[in-house]
Scaffold this motif. Sequence first.
Motif: not given
Length: 992
Positions: A643-656, A696-699
């Motif tokens: 993943l380049d510019e991996a901050q694009n997946i910083k929202n763990s709940a997003s589709r991508q 672990g999990s996000v929680h």
Amino acid sequence: MLALHCLGTADGQVVLWAEDSARPDRRPGKAARGAVEHPFAVPGAELAERLGVEGTELTVRALLPSHPSAPLPSPELVRDPLATAAAQRGAVRLRPWLVGGLATTAAVPEPDDVRLGASARYLAALREFAEDLVGRGRVLPAVTSSGHARWRPAPTGADSARLARLREAMPPALRAQQVGGDGLPAGTVLSSVLDTLVDTIARQRIGDLDLAPGGLVGDQAAAVTHALLSGLSGDPTMGTPALPTERLASALTTWRASAAHDGPVRACFRLHSPDGDETWAVEFLLQAADDPSVLVPASEVWNGGPNVLRRWVAQPADLLLAELGRAGRIIPEIDDALHDTHPTGLALDTAGAHAFLTRAGELDQAGFGVLLPSWWQTAAAEVGLKLTTTSPGTPGVVSGKSGMGRDELVQYRWDMAVGESTLTAAELKALADAKVPLVRVRGRWVHLDQRRLAAGLEFIRRSAEGSTSAGNIMALAALPPDDPLLPAPVVGIDGDGWLADLLNGRMEARLEPVKAPAGFGADLRPYQERGLAWMAFLDRLGMGACLADDMGLGKTVQLLALEALARADAERPPTLLVCPMSLVGNWQREAAKFAPDLRVHVHHGSSRGRLDEVDADLVITTYNLLARDSARFAEREWDRVVLDEAQNIKNSASRQSRAARSIPARHRIALTGTPVENRLAELWSIMDFANPGLLGSVHRFRARFAVPIERYHDEDAATRLRRVTGPFVLRRVKTDPTIISDLPDKVEMKQLCNLTAEQASLYQAVVDDMLLKVDESEGVQRKGLVLSTITRLKQVCNHPAQYLGDGSRIAGRSGKLARLEETLEEVIADGDKALVFTQFAAFGGMLVPHLAARFDTEVLFLHGGVAKARRDAMVERFQSGDGPSIFLLSLKAGGTGLTLTAANHVIHLDRWWNPAVEDQATDRAFRIGQRRDVQVRKLMCIGTLEEKIDAMIERKKALARLAVGTGEDWLTELSTEELREVVSLSAEVVIE
């Protein structure tokens, strides 16, 4: 667009006002002799409607920075700089203006068309503090002189420093309300606004409670109580002749003084650890509440006290006695000390010291100062487990069968330790026999958790040493202290071999640099060779990696070298590389340049086929397609996912983000210069992609790391997080001397951008129009046609709104603008500054308000219409340490004669096809006085004349300075066929 501000309080409510960028310029006339209506202020009724809040419309007289004829627009509301430059002349002074406002108790709203000014942002921070006070119960009732019941803040000692910082940080706009000839003092405004917010929030929280039961009318005391409670939960009015509100106010004031301290000076208690014997000492002092560094020992107070105290209190000795008496109600031993005529402190044994330490928080909550030994906050966590591992293998070996990996058997041993010091058997016995939780170990006092110690001793008795897989050891080392698998936190890791180096964060320094394979088209710098060795090592372990080098340090070339190295010895399934659409062309060209043997396939466009039929080493796709085609990607076997510019997946709940984690691959790598932009949850998302389950999990991550670190600045949690993620995150920054010494003085790079569909359509229309006319023209007419077409095409490449000149919206319509925003986001996140050059002053005028709103910061703009004095002031502000981060310049006005060494980034938005002109502009930052390496970016649109002309210059680079004259006149001499080749639009260059 509204810029929202705050002007203090009125009648127990917060006063909001706003400027509107859409309001027409009005000429208010000079404001020297009296206040006139602010020309851009929104009337209170209209403001209430636009914000969606209720309130009372009012007019406030405010002192605001102004030119002789008009107020300065707020930094948050940048009007067209070209249109208003002429109006902003003359000295700037504070002048009175009549501002329409809205008095309201509502929270500060922020609709999409509203930007918060500094005072409104400050108000939001102050409201957060007020909510914290109310939530902790740090409020008490009071009655005002007008007979109104109010809730007032009752801050603790720990809140005093925060209040002092808030007072110092107050923006001038918040206290601009004119009283007499001046604005209000910061302390007065802070007290008024905080009182208002606390009262409002407390009423909201208790408004639903039944605080006024019936049947209380007959007794006057009950009636007073009933009136007070009603006033504190509803209508604040209490003043009726039948109720003795004055006596009630006096009683409440006395009670409040006994429960909380809000005076300028308070008692402070400092605990001293014993050096030799077991006698502890509590020292009595007086401390300034607003400046905790001012401490006066009790011995000096009894002798009259220094003059510094008399700034706040007339009788320091009387205050100290009263404070000690109040503290004695919490800790009786302090009350015993008052048997002395002039008490200066208190002697305690170890048990008494432990009792004082455990109750010190109560003193703090009551408003006293408390100074404890530094070891107290961390000592309980210092007693823990130390892990020693021994593993074979040489870290520098990254190819061949080294035997290193998660499944390798390694030797381990567990010991009890204080910090990283292993405890002996005798020391363990002494700790186990201790009667008091405070114990001296090797000259240091330790707060001992007896239950943890007993559990740790039992754990060591059962499993002191043995052998297990390296993966199990890594999992144990990553466990948090509250995990049931370990009785105590891991406080130290040591040993020999690659595993100990990995867990200790020593791996990158000990790895032998790896050369790129034969045929690779670049000589890696030493730090890049170390990065390659680190990624290759984790690759062999089957562990994911996050390469988080600063922008410009060569993450792309390191990843391509890894791919070339991995495929030099064996056939592998393809690697899937996901990047923003704007970088697809960059990856294609960089791969062709540095790793020409790699077979590259771009999965993009409507003609994209079945992935299982693709025969390639590197498959490049975009984040949008990753989410859209996630099922296709999941069906194919991948060697690696990058993943380049991996901050694009910083929202763990997003589709991508979910799609990226779902793709099966042997190895995973995240490339990003900003692994954490706003919240630690972003790091979790990236690390959970690279090494699923590691955190672990996000929680659980939020509870164990994010909340303790972000909210409470927990150093222990931060240390644990670094230990867990450290082996798998490689972060190098430009400010590191070992990195800087490896870089050239000036790094130039060309960044390729895609056109949007709108840009591509306009571009093709301009080309078609020119090609119809060019064969029918000649001489000067042909030259003019070619030059005007080139100008129009460059405008289209910049932005459709620039070409159309229709004043339409800016956001989301230009691939080049999107790339500029991505670059500036990283620049600002790194605390750097940038020069942005364009040859079109009109385009600069469009960009200034857009970039100012996009990054919530001031953007300077230098163009031909700026007078010399204002130009010099801009340069001085930008060069200052706290000046704006973005300086936009037209190439003609700012390309020569300026020293702008505060910037270490130069961005050329549109190319001037004379290298000497571009070099002169770049040299505004790259010149004597520059202490940092300068990164120069030249933005070009893929498949357009910008890329093709650049390629022509590159092919004859040795003759470029001779062949290319001033400007772009040389292009007019090209034949029609050459022109067609230069300006025609290549296929598949459109952004999604």
